[in-house]
Scaffold this active site. Structure first.
Site, PDB file in Angstrom:
ATOM      1  N   TYR A  18       5.067  -6.760  17.549  1.00 44.35           N
ATOM      2  CA  TYR A  18       5.326  -5.755  16.409  1.00 44.35           C
ATOM      3  C   TYR A  18       6.000  -4.699  16.745  1.00 44.35           C
ATOM      4  CZ  TYR A  18       3.870  -2.701  12.969  1.00 44.35           C
ATOM      5  OH  TYR A  18       3.857  -1.475  11.764  1.00 44.35           O
TER       6      TYR A  18
ATOM      7  N   LYS B 153       9.769  -2.844  15.396  1.00 41.89           N
ATOM      8  CA  LYS B 153       9.685  -1.717  14.824  1.00 41.89           C
ATOM      9  C   LYS B 153      10.583  -0.536  15.676  1.00 41.89           C
ATOM     10  CE  LYS B 153       8.085  -0.365  11.323  1.00 41.89           C
ATOM     11  NZ  LYS B 153       8.278  -0.968   9.933  1.00 41.89           N
TER      12      LYS B 153
ATOM     13  N   MET C 139       0.718  -1.131  -0.007  1.00 45.67           N
ATOM     14  CA  MET C 139      -0.019   0.114  -0.022  1.00 45.67           C
ATOM     15  C   MET C 139       1.076   1.113   0.124  1.00 45.67           C
ATOM     16  SD  MET C 139      -3.038   0.956   2.632  1.00 45.67           S
ATOM     17  CE  MET C 139      -2.161   0.759   4.113  1.00 45.67           C
TER      18      MET C 139
ATOM     19  N   TYR D 298       7.038  -6.321   7.657  1.00 47.14           N
ATOM     20  CA  TYR D 298       6.341  -7.165   8.416  1.00 47.14           C
ATOM     21  C   TYR D 298       5.220  -6.439   9.211  1.00 47.14           C
ATOM     22  CZ  TYR D 298       4.898 -11.507  11.183  1.00 47.14           C
ATOM     23  OH  TYR D 298       4.278 -12.446  11.653  1.00 47.14           O
TER      24      TYR D 298
END
Length: 283
Positions: free
Chosen positions: A125, A129, A11, A61
Site C-alpha cells: 500500500y 501511494k 469518507m 485503494y
C-alpha cells in the site's frame, strides 16, 4: 471555483464535497459508480466537459492488508489512475489534489516526518501511494500532494468504529502499543484541503492532527470519551500478526512556514463522537 471530487461516496470524499461547498465553491462529487477513475477515456471526457478549476482525487485503494496480495490492484488505482486524472486536470489547466499517506515512510524516525524527508515504504500500500505521488507530480505541475495519517470519520471503515464495535461485544481488546501516529478526523482534513485549494502553494503538504499517540493510547481515549467500559490490553506489532507491515513511527510534521496545523487528535475524536451522536449512530 468549480471543484471536482472523485470517490465522493467515500469518507474523505463526502467530507470534501461539503467542505468545498461551505467555502462557496461549486462542488461536484462523483462516486465510483458515476466515474471509474481506471477508465481513462471516461476520465478525459468528464474533465473536458466539466472543466473544473481543481480536481481532488479521493478515489483510492485503501485496504492496507489486502494490498499485500494485490499490489497490482493497488497500483492501478493509487498510481496509474491517479496519473490519468492528474493529466486530465492539467489538460484544462486545473489543479489536482492527491491525498497520500504516512505509510510512504519506513517508520525509523524518532522525530516527526516533514515534507522533504526521504520516503521508504515498507508495504505494498505504501509503495502504491509513493508511486502515485511521483506520477501525479510528473503529470501535473499544479499538484497538491497531501499526506495524512490514521483517518477516521463517518462513511468508512476506521479504527474508532472498530473499537466501539468491539467495546460493545467484549470486555477487553488487545491493541498494538508500539506503533505511533497522528489520528486525524476526516472533517478537519477536508476543511484544510478546501482552504488549500485557494492557494497556489503547490507541492507536498503534511496535514494531520496535532499531537501523536499509539494505537493503544488511541483506543483508551476512544473508550474514555465514549464512556464505554472495555479494558485495553497492551500488545506489540509482532504479537498482532497482520499481512502488511506498518511503520513503527509515522508522526507527520511540517516544515512549511505557513503550513496548516489541524486541531489535536483528542479534539478531533471528541468532535467525531458528537457528529456520530447527531447522526444517530449508536455507540
Amino acid at each position: 471555483m468549480r471543484v471536482l471530487v472523485t470517490g465522493a461516496a467515500g469518507m474523505l470524499g463526502a467530507y470534501l464535497v461539503k467542505a468545498c461547498a461551505a467555502r462557496g465553491h461549486e462542488a461536484i462529487g462523483l462516486s465510483h459508480d458515476q466515474l471509474d477513475v481506471t477508465d481513462a477515456a471516461a476520465v478525459g471526457d468528464v474533465v473536458a466537459e466539466l472543466r473544473p478549476s481543481a480536481v481532488v482525487n479521493c478515489a483510492a485503494y485503501t485496504d492496507v492488508d489486502r494490498a499485500e496480495s494485490d499490489e497490482p490492484g493497488a497500483m492501478l488505482i493509487n498510481d496509474s489512475a491517479a496519473a490519468t486524472l492528474a493529466a486530465a486536470a492539467a489538460s484544462v489547466g486545473a489543479t489536482v489534489v492527491y491525498p497520500s499517506s504516512d505509510y510512504v515512510f519506513d517508520g525509523r524516525n524518532r522525530r516527526p516526518y516533514v515534507e522533504s524527508d526521504v520516503t521508504g515504504p515498507i508495504s505494498a500500500y505504501g509503495r502504491s501511494k509513493q508511486a502515485g505521488e511521483t506520477s501525479v507530480a510528473i503529470s501535473n505541475p499544479q499538484h497538491l500532494i497531501v499526506r495524512t495519517s490514521w483517518l477516521f470519520g463517518l462513511g468508512g471503515r476506521n479504527f474508532v468504529e472498530t473499537m466501539l464495535r468491539l467495546g460493545r461485544e467484549q470486555p477487553e481488546v488487545m491493541v498494538v502499543a508500539d506503533q505511533v501516529g497522528c489520528p486525524t478526523y476526516a472533517r478537519h482534513l477536508a476543511t484544510a484541503i478546501a482552504e488549500l485549494l485557494e492557494s497556489d502553494d503547490y507541492g507536498i503538504h503534511h496535514l494531520a492532527s496535532s499531537g501523536s499517540c499509539s494505537w493503544y493510547e488511541f483506543a483508551q481515549e476512544i473508550f474514555d470519551q465514549a464512556d464505554v467500559e472495555c479494558r485495553v490490553l497492551y500488545a506489540t506489532a509482532a504479537e498482532m500478526t497482520r499481512p502488511a507491515p506498518r511503520p513503527a513511527f509515522s508522526v507527520l510534521g511540517t516544515e512549511r512556514p505557513r503550513g496548516t496545523r489541524l486541531p489535536s487528535w483528542r479534539d478531533g475524536l471528541r468532535e467525531y463522537l458528537r457528529e456520530r451522536e447527531r447522526a444517530g449512530v449508536p455507540v
